[in-house]
Design a protein around this motif. Structure first.
Motif, mmCIF file in Angstrom:
data_model
loop_
_atom_site.group_PDB
_atom_site.id
_atom_site.type_symbol
_atom_site.label_atom_id
_atom_site.label_comp_id
_atom_site.label_asym_id
_atom_site.label_seq_id
_atom_site.Cartn_x
_atom_site.Cartn_y
_atom_site.Cartn_z
ATOM 1 N N ILE A 175 4.206 -14.465 -23.317
ATOM 2 C CA ILE A 175 3.935 -13.459 -24.346
ATOM 3 C C ILE A 175 2.465 -13.532 -24.731
ATOM 4 N N ILE A 176 1.831 -12.379 -24.753
ATOM 5 C CA ILE A 176 0.427 -12.318 -25.151
ATOM 6 C C ILE A 176 0.236 -11.190 -26.171
ATOM 7 N N THR A 177 -0.849 -11.291 -26.920
ATOM 8 C CA THR A 177 -1.207 -10.224 -27.856
ATOM 9 C C THR A 177 -2.634 -9.796 -27.567
ATOM 10 N N VAL A 178 -2.773 -8.507 -27.313
ATOM 11 C CA VAL A 178 -4.109 -7.965 -27.062
ATOM 12 C C VAL A 178 -4.559 -7.293 -28.360
ATOM 13 N N HIS A 179 -5.464 -7.965 -29.051
ATOM 14 C CA HIS A 179 -5.970 -7.526 -30.352
ATOM 15 C C HIS A 179 -7.262 -8.298 -30.579
ATOM 16 N N ALA A 239 -11.944 -5.182 -18.423
ATOM 17 C CA ALA A 239 -11.387 -5.672 -17.149
ATOM 18 C C ALA A 239 -10.011 -5.055 -16.883
ATOM 19 N N PHE A 240 -9.160 -4.989 -17.919
ATOM 20 C CA PHE A 240 -7.826 -4.392 -17.748
ATOM 21 C C PHE A 240 -7.943 -2.940 -17.270
ATOM 22 N N PHE A 241 -9.076 -2.289 -17.642
ATOM 23 C CA PHE A 241 -9.227 -0.852 -17.355
ATOM 24 C C PHE A 241 -9.864 -0.590 -15.991
ATOM 25 N N GLU A 290 5.310 -6.715 -8.310
ATOM 26 C CA GLU A 290 5.621 -5.762 -9.374
ATOM 27 C C GLU A 290 4.926 -6.200 -10.678
ATOM 28 N N GLU A 291 4.493 -5.244 -11.479
ATOM 29 C CA GLU A 291 3.953 -5.560 -12.819
ATOM 30 C C GLU A 291 5.016 -5.176 -13.837
ATOM 31 N N ILE A 292 5.460 -6.158 -14.626
ATOM 32 C CA ILE A 292 6.600 -5.959 -15.533
ATOM 33 C C ILE A 292 6.163 -6.283 -16.949
ATOM 34 N N ARG A 293 6.266 -5.302 -17.840
ATOM 35 C CA ARG A 293 5.823 -5.510 -19.213
ATOM 36 C C ARG A 293 6.899 -5.046 -20.189
ATOM 37 N N TYR A 294 7.212 -5.946 -21.148
ATOM 38 C CA TYR A 294 8.126 -5.599 -22.230
ATOM 39 C C TYR A 294 7.292 -5.585 -23.509
ATOM 40 N N TYR A 311 -1.669 2.074 -23.356
ATOM 41 C CA TYR A 311 -1.552 3.026 -22.252
ATOM 42 C C TYR A 311 -1.612 2.324 -20.906
ATOM 43 N N PHE A 312 -0.608 2.592 -20.065
ATOM 44 C CA PHE A 312 -0.719 2.254 -18.651
ATOM 45 C C PHE A 312 -1.049 3.551 -17.917
ATOM 46 N N ASP A 313 -2.141 3.539 -17.172
ATOM 47 C CA ASP A 313 -2.513 4.692 -16.353
ATOM 48 C C ASP A 313 -2.171 4.367 -14.904
ATOM 49 N N ARG A 373 -4.195 0.863 -14.239
ATOM 50 C CA ARG A 373 -5.076 0.175 -15.181
ATOM 51 C C ARG A 373 -4.395 0.197 -16.538
ATOM 52 N N PHE A 374 -4.913 -0.604 -17.476
ATOM 53 C CA PHE A 374 -4.314 -0.678 -18.816
ATOM 54 C C PHE A 374 -5.396 -0.553 -19.870
ATOM 55 N N THR A 375 -5.055 0.056 -20.989
ATOM 56 C CA THR A 375 -5.930 -0.002 -22.164
ATOM 57 C C THR A 375 -5.103 0.028 -23.439
ATOM 58 N N MET A 413 -3.823 -2.710 -30.668
ATOM 59 C CA MET A 413 -2.903 -3.849 -30.781
ATOM 60 C C MET A 413 -1.685 -3.654 -29.885
ATOM 61 N N ILE A 414 -1.485 -4.596 -28.988
ATOM 62 C CA ILE A 414 -0.246 -4.594 -28.199
ATOM 63 C C ILE A 414 0.218 -6.034 -28.048
ATOM 64 N N HIS A 415 1.534 -6.213 -28.250
ATOM 65 C CA HIS A 415 2.184 -7.524 -28.204
ATOM 66 C C HIS A 415 3.202 -7.402 -27.066
ATOM 67 N N ALA A 416 2.961 -8.117 -25.995
ATOM 68 C CA ALA A 416 3.752 -7.845 -24.791
ATOM 69 C C ALA A 416 4.262 -9.109 -24.120
ATOM 70 N N MET A 417 5.473 -8.983 -23.583
ATOM 71 C CA MET A 417 6.035 -10.025 -22.729
ATOM 72 C C MET A 417 5.710 -9.636 -21.288
ATOM 73 N N ARG A 418 5.162 -10.601 -20.547
ATOM 74 C CA ARG A 418 4.897 -10.361 -19.124
ATOM 75 C C ARG A 418 5.971 -11.108 -18.343
ATOM 76 N N LEU A 419 6.644 -10.397 -17.471
ATOM 77 C CA LEU A 419 7.720 -11.021 -16.694
ATOM 78 C C LEU A 419 7.309 -11.098 -15.239
HETATM 79 C C1 KMT Z 1 -2.348 -5.819 -17.887
HETATM 80 O O1 KMT Z 1 -1.559 -5.805 -16.965
HETATM 81 O O2 KMT Z 1 -3.425 -5.230 -17.840
HETATM 82 C C2 KMT Z 1 -1.999 -6.559 -19.052
HETATM 83 O O3 KMT Z 1 -1.249 -7.471 -18.949
HETATM 84 C C3 KMT Z 1 -2.575 -6.132 -20.325
HETATM 85 C C4 KMT Z 1 -1.862 -6.613 -21.479
HETATM 86 S S1 KMT Z 1 -0.117 -6.424 -21.446
HETATM 87 C C5 KMT Z 1 0.214 -4.869 -22.032
#
Ligand code: KMT
Ligand code: NI
Length: 226
Positions: A104-108, A121-123, A131-135, A142-144, A172-174, A180-186
């Motif tokens: 679990i991470i928090t991007v803030h 970097a995420f962008f 696979e990229e798995i996010r809860y 935003y996932f683009d 990419r992600f932003t 603020m995003i609080h996400a579980m990475r699986l």
């Molecule tokens: C990703 O894949 O860019 C991330 O893990 C960003 C934070 S999780 C929403």
């Protein structure tokens, strides 16, 4: 003697956890090739929505987790162990799809060291060899992803959304404007988060993605008959 184990027929097999109905999928829309502010919604004018079916055709999977508010998730846990947050629905999905690892991470700005650099970097447009798995357990972002015409599709994920991007898709992600995003990475097995920045046309994961999701019907028929 009674038993608590489920009969074989009732158990969900790997990859058989049913996805949420279309109406529950996140909002998604086409976006311009270039943007000034990555955190702004960046819709076209007029807006061009992207449907759940179109997202599935790109290999995206989605589950709405209705019970996200019943459990407390730490701001950061690497890895995460579900001691006091034993959501049976999350566990069933993890079992069905083999998601053995979680963190679990928090991007803030207050919780992620070097927030500005990380968010840049995420962008960067990239693929992964898995696979990229996010809860999303709090906040939003935003996932683009690139569609079949190589245009950007922006998917607005928020609390309760569990979304997966297939191996080899350019994405990419932003954060959004709330930052603020609080996400579980699986992950299935030991996690590898390595991004391979575009272009990656010769990468095996990219080739696999292109074959599975981008090949035209003619090419698929060719592949079937030769
Ligand atoms: C990703 O894949 O860019 C991330 O893990 C960003 C934070 S999780 C929403
Ligand atoms: Ni990624």
């Amino acid at each position: 003697m009674s038993t608590t184990t489920e009969p074989e027929s009732k158990k969900l097999k790997m990859d058989e956890y049913p996805m949420s109905p279309d109406a529950e999928w996140p909002d998604a829309w086409l976006m311009p090739d270039q943007v000034e502010d990555q955190c702004a919604p960046n819709q076209l004018e007029p807006n061009v929505p992207v449907s759940a079916e179109q997202m599935r055709d790109l290999g995206i999977c989605y589950w709405k987790m209705d019970d996200v508010d019943k459990y407390d998730y730490p701001i950061k846990a690497i890895p995460w162990d579900p001691k006091d947050a034993k959501d049976p629905k999350l566990q069933a999905l993890r079992d069905a799809r083999g998601y053995s690892y979680a963190d679990i991470i928090t991007v803030h700005p207050d919780h992620l060291p070097e927030f500005d650099q990380k968010i840049k970097a995420f962008f960067e447009e990239h693929i992964h060899d898995a696979e990229e798995i996010r809860y999303i357990v709090g906040g939003s972002g935003y996932f683009d992803v690139r569609n079949k015409e190589d245009k950007w599709v922006r998917v607005h994920v928020k609390k309760g959304d569990l979304m997966t991007l297939p191996e080899g898709i350019y994405h990419r992600f932003t954060c959004d404007e709330d930052h603020m995003i609080h996400a579980m990475r699986l992950f299935i097995g030991q996690p590898v988060w390595t991004p391979f920045n575009r272009p990656q046309e010769d990468h095996p994961s990219r080739k696999k993605y292109a074959e599975l999701f981008l090949a035209t019907e003619e090419k698929k028929e060719d592949a079937d008959t030769h």
